[in-house]
Design an enzyme around this catalytic site. Sequence first.
Site, PDB file in Angstrom:
ATOM      1  N   ARG A  19      52.168  63.630   1.606  1.00 28.82           N
ATOM      2  CA  ARG A  19      50.931  64.424   0.676  1.00 28.82           C
ATOM      3  C   ARG A  19      49.727  65.077   1.552  1.00 28.82           C
ATOM      4  NH1 ARG A  19      49.656  59.694  -3.126  1.00 28.82           N
ATOM      5  NH2 ARG A  19      49.971  58.727  -1.047  1.00 28.82           N
ATOM      6  N   ASN A  37      53.653  61.753  -5.350  1.00 27.02           N
ATOM      7  CA  ASN A  37      54.679  61.025  -5.376  1.00 27.02           C
ATOM      8  C   ASN A  37      55.217  60.873  -6.585  1.00 27.02           C
ATOM      9  OD1 ASN A  37      54.616  60.645  -2.477  1.00 27.02           O
ATOM     10  ND2 ASN A  37      53.587  58.926  -2.535  1.00 27.02           N
TER      11      ASN A  37
END
Length: 91
Positions: A19, A37
């Site tokens: 990320r 996620n």
Amino acid sequence: MNIARRFFISGEVQGVGYRFFAQRAAARHQITGYVRNLPDGRVEVWAEGMPANIEGFKKDLATGPRLAIVEKIEEVAVEPTGQYTSFLIER
């Protein structure tokens, strides 16, 4: 004119800094949107930007950070919303 894409990235992409990698790549390519996620182990990315920038960003997403193993990227064309002014990491 901006376009938007939703990407679903599969493989070893959680717990490897993916990320944060995506956020840095988005800044380089002037992309707005988010990364998060998913409960099934994938990572979801919403990306808005110029078509050439989206393509460059997608190439970075396919590479991923050093510890990631990207097995597959699903790409879905979506309508840009214009609601994002930056690229966020969503929890």
